[in-house]
Design a protein around this motif. Sequence first.
Motif, PDB file in Angstrom:
ATOM      1  N   LYS A  74      -6.241  11.939   7.049  1.00 45.05           N
ATOM      2  CA  LYS A  74      -5.914  12.789   7.937  1.00 45.05           C
ATOM      3  C   LYS A  74      -5.075  12.382   8.956  1.00 45.05           C
ATOM      4  O   LYS A  74      -5.106  11.304   9.552  1.00 45.05           O
ATOM      5  N   ARG A  75      -4.088  13.056   9.185  1.00 43.09           N
ATOM      6  CA  ARG A  75      -3.239  12.913  10.436  1.00 43.09           C
ATOM      7  C   ARG A  75      -2.884  14.342  10.913  1.00 43.09           C
ATOM      8  O   ARG A  75      -2.016  15.226  10.367  1.00 43.09           O
ATOM      9  N   GLU A  76      -3.143  14.560  12.184  1.00 40.41           N
ATOM     10  CA  GLU A  76      -2.994  16.108  12.915  1.00 40.41           C
ATOM     11  C   GLU A  76      -3.633  17.107  11.826  1.00 40.41           C
ATOM     12  O   GLU A  76      -4.822  16.776  11.447  1.00 40.41           O
ATOM     13  N   ASP A  77      -3.059  17.944  11.459  1.00 40.53           N
ATOM     14  CA  ASP A  77      -3.613  19.037  10.566  1.00 40.53           C
ATOM     15  C   ASP A  77      -3.313  18.653   9.015  1.00 40.53           C
ATOM     16  O   ASP A  77      -3.472  19.778   8.263  1.00 40.53           O
ATOM     17  N   VAL A  78      -2.692  17.480   8.634  1.00 40.04           N
ATOM     18  CA  VAL A  78      -2.402  17.343   7.119  1.00 40.04           C
ATOM     19  C   VAL A  78      -3.593  16.472   6.767  1.00 40.04           C
ATOM     20  O   VAL A  78      -3.952  15.534   7.251  1.00 40.04           O
ATOM     21  N   PHE A  79      -3.881  16.768   5.560  1.00 35.87           N
ATOM     22  CA  PHE A  79      -5.036  15.976   4.692  1.00 35.87           C
ATOM     23  C   PHE A  79      -4.414  15.601   3.142  1.00 35.87           C
ATOM     24  O   PHE A  79      -3.766  16.195   2.706  1.00 35.87           O
ATOM     25  N   LYS A  80      -5.139  14.448   2.725  1.00 39.75           N
ATOM     26  CA  LYS A  80      -4.852  14.044   1.500  1.00 39.75           C
ATOM     27  C   LYS A  80      -5.968  13.357   0.768  1.00 39.75           C
ATOM     28  O   LYS A  80      -6.619  12.396   1.558  1.00 39.75           O
ATOM     29  N   ALA A  81      -6.453  13.707  -0.271  1.00 37.72           N
ATOM     30  CA  ALA A  81      -7.504  13.098  -0.913  1.00 37.72           C
ATOM     31  C   ALA A  81      -7.022  11.925  -1.757  1.00 37.72           C
ATOM     32  O   ALA A  81      -6.353  11.945  -2.399  1.00 37.72           O
ATOM     33  N   VAL A  82      -7.694  10.583  -1.588  1.00 40.73           N
ATOM     34  CA  VAL A  82      -7.308   9.506  -2.456  1.00 40.73           C
ATOM     35  C   VAL A  82      -8.650   8.684  -2.646  1.00 40.73           C
ATOM     36  O   VAL A  82      -9.718   9.075  -2.020  1.00 40.73           O
ATOM     37  N   GLN A  83      -8.586   7.719  -3.528  1.00 45.38           N
ATOM     38  CA  GLN A  83      -9.686   6.942  -3.933  1.00 45.38           C
ATOM     39  C   GLN A  83      -9.433   5.317  -3.283  1.00 45.38           C
ATOM     40  O   GLN A  83      -8.271   4.916  -3.353  1.00 45.38           O
ATOM     41  N   VAL A  84     -10.090   4.600  -2.567  1.00 47.88           N
ATOM     42  CA  VAL A  84      -9.963   3.528  -1.952  1.00 47.88           C
ATOM     43  C   VAL A  84     -10.103   2.555  -3.213  1.00 47.88           C
ATOM     44  O   VAL A  84     -10.897   2.175  -3.781  1.00 47.88           O
ATOM     45  N   GLN A  85      -8.753   1.732  -3.352  1.00 51.02           N
ATOM     46  CA  GLN A  85      -8.564   0.517  -4.261  1.00 51.02           C
ATOM     47  C   GLN A  85      -7.993  -0.612  -3.678  1.00 51.02           C
ATOM     48  O   GLN A  85      -6.837  -0.390  -2.846  1.00 51.02           O
ATOM     49  N   ARG A  86      -8.158  -1.716  -3.834  1.00 51.41           N
ATOM     50  CA  ARG A  86      -7.490  -2.934  -3.329  1.00 51.41           C
ATOM     51  C   ARG A  86      -6.352  -3.188  -3.824  1.00 51.41           C
ATOM     52  O   ARG A  86      -6.047  -2.960  -4.963  1.00 51.41           O
ATOM     53  N   ARG A  87      -5.257  -3.273  -2.989  1.00 53.59           N
ATOM     54  CA  ARG A  87      -3.733  -3.674  -3.563  1.00 53.59           C
ATOM     55  C   ARG A  87      -3.125  -2.484  -3.776  1.00 53.59           C
ATOM     56  O   ARG A  87      -2.253  -2.621  -4.984  1.00 53.59           O
ATOM     57  N   LYS A  88      -3.665  -1.072  -3.843  1.00 55.34           N
ATOM     58  CA  LYS A  88      -3.043  -0.078  -4.276  1.00 55.34           C
ATOM     59  C   LYS A  88      -2.210   0.809  -3.184  1.00 55.34           C
ATOM     60  O   LYS A  88      -2.811   0.869  -2.259  1.00 55.34           O
ATOM     61  N   LYS A  89      -0.883   0.861  -3.569  1.00 58.70           N
ATOM     62  CA  LYS A  89      -0.114   1.424  -2.516  1.00 58.70           C
ATOM     63  C   LYS A  89      -0.350   3.165  -2.308  1.00 58.70           C
ATOM     64  O   LYS A  89      -0.404   3.713  -3.394  1.00 58.70           O
ATOM     65  N   VAL A  90      -0.518   3.485  -1.235  1.00 62.90           N
ATOM     66  CA  VAL A  90      -0.856   4.997  -0.793  1.00 62.90           C
ATOM     67  C   VAL A  90       0.352   5.326  -0.048  1.00 62.90           C
ATOM     68  O   VAL A  90       0.550   5.051   0.936  1.00 62.90           O
ATOM     69  N   THR A  91       0.908   6.379  -0.634  1.00 61.13           N
ATOM     70  CA  THR A  91       1.822   7.370   0.158  1.00 61.13           C
ATOM     71  C   THR A  91       1.638   8.406   0.858  1.00 61.13           C
ATOM     72  O   THR A  91       0.895   9.288   0.247  1.00 61.13           O
ATOM     73  N   PHE A  92       1.677   8.617   2.278  1.00 59.05           N
ATOM     74  CA  PHE A  92       0.984   9.554   2.932  1.00 59.05           C
ATOM     75  C   PHE A  92       1.770   9.838   3.974  1.00 59.05           C
ATOM     76  O   PHE A  92       2.312   9.231   4.852  1.00 59.05           O
ATOM     77  N   GLU A  93       2.357  11.296   4.252  1.00 55.17           N
ATOM     78  CA  GLU A  93       3.524  11.767   5.408  1.00 55.17           C
ATOM     79  C   GLU A  93       4.543  10.796   5.518  1.00 55.17           C
ATOM     80  O   GLU A  93       4.968  10.271   6.491  1.00 55.17           O
ATOM     81  N   LYS A  94       5.042  10.452   4.217  1.00 56.14           N
ATOM     82  CA  LYS A  94       6.500   9.819   4.287  1.00 56.14           C
ATOM     83  C   LYS A  94       6.185   8.378   4.578  1.00 56.14           C
ATOM     84  O   LYS A  94       7.141   7.557   5.062  1.00 56.14           O
ATOM     85  N   GLN A  95       5.086   7.874   4.711  1.00 52.07           N
ATOM     86  CA  GLN A  95       4.671   6.352   4.942  1.00 52.07           C
ATOM     87  C   GLN A  95       3.810   5.775   3.793  1.00 52.07           C
ATOM     88  O   GLN A  95       3.062   6.421   3.340  1.00 52.07           O
ATOM     89  N   TRP A  96       3.888   4.474   3.630  1.00 53.92           N
ATOM     90  CA  TRP A  96       3.016   3.956   2.492  1.00 53.92           C
ATOM     91  C   TRP A  96       2.269   2.669   3.344  1.00 53.92           C
ATOM     92  O   TRP A  96       2.931   2.100   4.295  1.00 53.92           O
ATOM     93  N   PHE A  97       1.145   2.487   2.899  1.00 49.44           N
ATOM     94  CA  PHE A  97       0.294   1.470   3.207  1.00 49.44           C
ATOM     95  C   PHE A  97      -0.923   1.297   2.374  1.00 49.44           C
ATOM     96  O   PHE A  97      -0.939   1.796   1.146  1.00 49.44           O
TER      97      PHE A  97
END
Length: 465
Positions: A29-52
């Motif tokens: 969650k960031r402000e009013d934007v949501f994204k559903a993901v699964q927590v996995q080690r060393r898996k890159k996630v892209t959210f709101e034009k940022q990766w982590f």
Amino acid sequence: MEGSGEQPDLRSPQPGDHRIRDGDFVVLKREDVFKAVQVQRRKKVTFEKQWFYLDNVIGHSYGTTFEVTNGGSLQPKKKKEEPTSETKEAGIDNRNIIDDGKSQKLTQDDIKALKDKGIKGEEIVQQLIENSTTFRDKTEFSQDKYIKKKKKKYEAVVTVVKPSTRILSVMYYAREPGKINHMRYDTLAQMLTLGNIRAGNKMIVMETCAGLVLGAMMERMGGFGSIIQLYPGGGPVRAATASFGFPKSFLNGLYEFPLNKVDSLLNGTFSSEMLSLEPKDSASVEESNGIVEEKQTSEQENEDNTVEVPESTLPEEQETMEIVPEDAECKEPKEKGSKKDYIQEKQRRQEEQRKRHLEAAALLSERNADGLIVASRFHPIPLLMSLLDFVAPSRPFVVYCQYKEPLLECYTKLRERGGVINLRLSETWLRNYQVLPDRSHPKLLMSGGGGYILSGFTVVMDNLK
């Protein structure tokens, strides 16, 4: 509080533990934007034009806010004390402020240089405030609005929350309403209430809303009772249901049955041989779900590269799901093992699926369901007329449709048929409010519609004439 930089607790989970674990399904969650993901080690996630990476969220509590640092690492954000109103220097009004683009001394090159040096977003916002020639002349409300706008642009923070019906329905309606037939979250809440969804019920559901309605019912029933899902085509699509992250015990009471076999079940001509004669083998049902989910993941990567726009202009096919296919281990025999092992595994899954279909047929044949929920893109009349025969008397039924005309036809048809009472066609009206000190008011933008609901109760039909 988990916002501090303390070492997370990695002990084995206890009942009622609200800590994030590896493999959990979460919502970013960031402000009013949501994204559903699964927590996995060393898996890159892209959210709101940022990766982590989500490695560092494991062991922390749900609701913790993290800051994206260099290298895509997430660190718990430390809570800072807000400056008191006495220390703020603000103007009386904004009449003398001219927006000529010259009030900010920092250029885009200067801001880019600060980012390259690894300066945090908070410090960049503070420097923007100090280098603004008009900031101190703005009113207190304008200053708060300016700070909020700059924080949203330059602070890379994300909050990890636990999936729920409310969060997932808000996420789908804001970003991809076409996939849930434009069902608004308050409409879904009305359906759960009118359908009397509760633990211990035996429910029938026919939905084409990516599994959102099914997941909402499973959450409310809490793993007690049974749900028979009727699906069109080769198998049910449950992308949204997977995002809830239900334990395996919840799936014990979930049954599925093909919609094209309902007529034979009503006529008494249904047999177990009919399931084996299906053109598409039953073992491919869950595999097809995996393909759908993989497609959603690839579409999500494209979606995250675009600029965020208001929800009214978002294309319907944008995705907010990033889910790993649940049956990946079942595909391994084909990739790693021999072909014979893969065939045996496929046959085993096919037989297991066939048994579940027979169990669902036996439950439907009892014709004593406690309720019926229909929310599909198909015309409701043929669905409702067939499925009402499986519902016991004095039980509720709820039909959702994006448009009211099909429900009006359904209303008329039910009145002619009989066997139902308390028919009611309704539309919920929703308006969001901004609630802030001295400036609470209805928001300027509101939803134009969230669909229509036809509800009623079944009764015993009098055929003695």
